[in-house]
Write a protein that holds these residues in place. Structure first.
Motif, mmCIF file in Angstrom:
data_model
loop_
_atom_site.group_PDB
_atom_site.id
_atom_site.type_symbol
_atom_site.label_atom_id
_atom_site.label_comp_id
_atom_site.label_asym_id
_atom_site.label_seq_id
_atom_site.Cartn_x
_atom_site.Cartn_y
_atom_site.Cartn_z
ATOM 1 N N GLY A 76 44.286 7.818 -24.606
ATOM 2 C CA GLY A 76 44.282 8.901 -25.580
ATOM 3 C C GLY A 76 44.721 8.484 -26.970
ATOM 4 O O GLY A 76 44.794 9.325 -27.873
ATOM 5 N N GLU A 77 45.010 7.194 -27.172
ATOM 6 C CA GLU A 77 45.378 6.728 -28.514
ATOM 7 C C GLU A 77 44.188 6.799 -29.464
ATOM 8 O O GLU A 77 44.366 6.868 -30.685
ATOM 9 N N GLU A 78 42.991 6.724 -28.923
ATOM 10 C CA GLU A 78 41.762 6.919 -29.701
ATOM 11 C C GLU A 78 40.968 8.038 -29.026
ATOM 12 O O GLU A 78 41.080 8.258 -27.808
ATOM 13 N N ASP A 79 40.179 8.734 -29.806
ATOM 14 C CA ASP A 79 39.372 9.845 -29.288
ATOM 15 C C ASP A 79 38.087 9.313 -28.660
ATOM 16 O O ASP A 79 37.251 8.718 -29.344
ATOM 17 N N VAL A 80 37.924 9.537 -27.352
ATOM 18 C CA VAL A 80 36.746 9.023 -26.646
ATOM 19 C C VAL A 80 35.454 9.565 -27.249
ATOM 20 O O VAL A 80 34.429 8.880 -27.282
ATOM 21 N N GLY A 81 35.509 10.799 -27.765
ATOM 22 C CA GLY A 81 34.307 11.384 -28.359
ATOM 23 C C GLY A 81 33.744 10.558 -29.499
ATOM 24 O O GLY A 81 32.542 10.618 -29.796
ATOM 25 N N GLU A 82 34.611 9.776 -30.128
ATOM 26 C CA GLU A 82 34.177 8.926 -31.243
ATOM 27 C C GLU A 82 33.130 7.905 -30.800
ATOM 28 O O GLU A 82 32.249 7.530 -31.574
ATOM 29 N N LEU A 83 33.218 7.442 -29.550
ATOM 30 C CA LEU A 83 32.320 6.391 -29.081
ATOM 31 C C LEU A 83 30.861 6.841 -29.111
ATOM 32 O O LEU A 83 29.975 6.092 -29.510
ATOM 33 N N LYS A 84 30.628 8.083 -28.687
ATOM 34 C CA LYS A 84 29.252 8.596 -28.721
ATOM 35 C C LYS A 84 28.790 8.765 -30.166
ATOM 36 O O LYS A 84 27.630 8.483 -30.501
ATOM 37 N N GLU A 85 29.702 9.203 -31.034
ATOM 38 C CA GLU A 85 29.358 9.359 -32.444
ATOM 39 C C GLU A 85 28.992 8.022 -33.075
ATOM 40 O O GLU A 85 28.075 7.947 -33.902
ATOM 41 N N LEU A 86 29.708 6.977 -32.689
ATOM 42 C CA LEU A 86 29.427 5.654 -33.258
ATOM 43 C C LEU A 86 28.008 5.192 -32.956
ATOM 44 O O LEU A 86 27.402 4.461 -33.743
ATOM 45 N N MET A 87 27.473 5.617 -31.822
ATOM 46 C CA MET A 87 26.102 5.236 -31.451
ATOM 47 C C MET A 87 25.054 6.035 -32.215
ATOM 48 O O MET A 87 23.882 5.664 -32.236
ATOM 49 N N SER A 88 25.467 7.136 -32.832
ATOM 50 C CA SER A 88 24.493 7.959 -33.569
ATOM 51 C C SER A 88 24.610 7.793 -35.079
ATOM 52 O O SER A 88 23.730 8.211 -35.825
ATOM 53 N N ARG A 89 25.713 7.179 -35.539
ATOM 54 C CA ARG A 89 25.878 6.957 -36.984
ATOM 55 C C ARG A 89 25.078 5.730 -37.424
ATOM 56 O O ARG A 89 24.905 4.783 -36.649
ATOM 57 N N PRO A 90 24.638 5.708 -38.702
ATOM 58 C CA PRO A 90 24.006 4.485 -39.223
ATOM 59 C C PRO A 90 25.007 3.332 -39.172
ATOM 60 O O PRO A 90 26.163 3.488 -39.538
ATOM 61 N N SER A 91 24.570 2.205 -38.728
ATOM 62 C CA SER A 91 25.442 1.035 -38.645
ATOM 63 C C SER A 91 24.606 -0.215 -38.859
ATOM 64 O O SER A 91 23.466 -0.298 -38.385
ATOM 65 N N GLU A 92 25.181 -1.170 -39.556
ATOM 66 C CA GLU A 92 24.480 -2.448 -39.763
ATOM 67 C C GLU A 92 24.070 -3.058 -38.427
ATOM 68 O O GLU A 92 23.020 -3.688 -38.322
#
Length: 203
Positions: free
Chosen positions: A116-132
């Motif tokens: 819980g130190e990081e929000d797991v929901g962020e992982l799915k968001e990272l796959m949908s955000r533009p990224s190099e």
């Protein structure tokens, strides 16, 4: 703490035979889930059926070590740049740049999400955000192959299920996180903690 020796007796409750006398003996003890065996550990064995029904405190480290040796494989094919990111992160946090530390990097972040130190929901968001990394030109793929303890594999599965990602996308999202935390900033996040892990690993 009571220290037991082979041949000592103790009363206990057996799942098969009720209240029985046990004798402490060295024996192999299979894990209840069927995955692995703790070899040659001191246990209290039922004098009626012979099952190990008591685990003295002195035997728990050996049993825990045997449990950790039950390894599960994780293998994914990812674009080469994802492996390069892990290696770049290793160079930034360790005086001993070795591909062996790829696993520790991923484990460190899985533990942060699982605790819980990081929000797991962020992982799915990272796959949908533009990224190099996600929009990089076509490149060869590399295989990431690692073995994890049974307990670590369970943590990975918990994070993956909550994030609702495949194993490949989970690894990709973790690498994107590492890219943003460790590779690109002027000062890598978690530098002290990761450096200490590397120091211990390569001591």
């Amino acid at each position: 703490m009571k220290f037991f020796m082979p041949g000592e007796k103790k009363r206990a409750l057996c799942h098969r035979d009720g209240r029985v006398t046990t004798t402490f003996v060295y024996m192999d003890v299979p894990f209840r889930d069927g995955h692995g065996v703790a070899h040659n550990v001191l246990v209290g064995a039922c004098d009626v059926c012979g099952d190990a029904i008591l685990i003295p405190a002195q035997s728990t480290p050996a049993i825990a070590a045997a449990r950790r040796r039950v390894e599960r494989s994780l293998e994914v094919n990812v674009p080469a740049c994802f492996v390069d990111v892990l290696d770049a992160a290793i160079v930034r946090v360790s005086e001993y740049p070795s591909p062996d530390f790829r696993k520790q990097l991923l484990v460190y972040y899985v533990n942060r999400y699982d605790s819980g130190e990081e929000d797991v929901g962020e992982l799915k968001e990272l796959m949908s955000r533009p990224s190099e990394l996600l929009i990089a030109p076509a490149m060869p793929k590399k295989r990431l192959s690692m073995k994890f303890s049974d307990s670590m594999d369970c943590r990975i599965e918990r994070v993956r299920n909550v994030a609702q990602l495949s194993k490949t996308d989970l690894i990709k999202s973790l690498v994107i996180k590492i890219y943003g935390d460790v590779v690109t900033p002027e000062e890598p996040k978690h530098h002290k903690a990761l450096s200490q892990i590397a120091d211990i690993l390569y001591a």
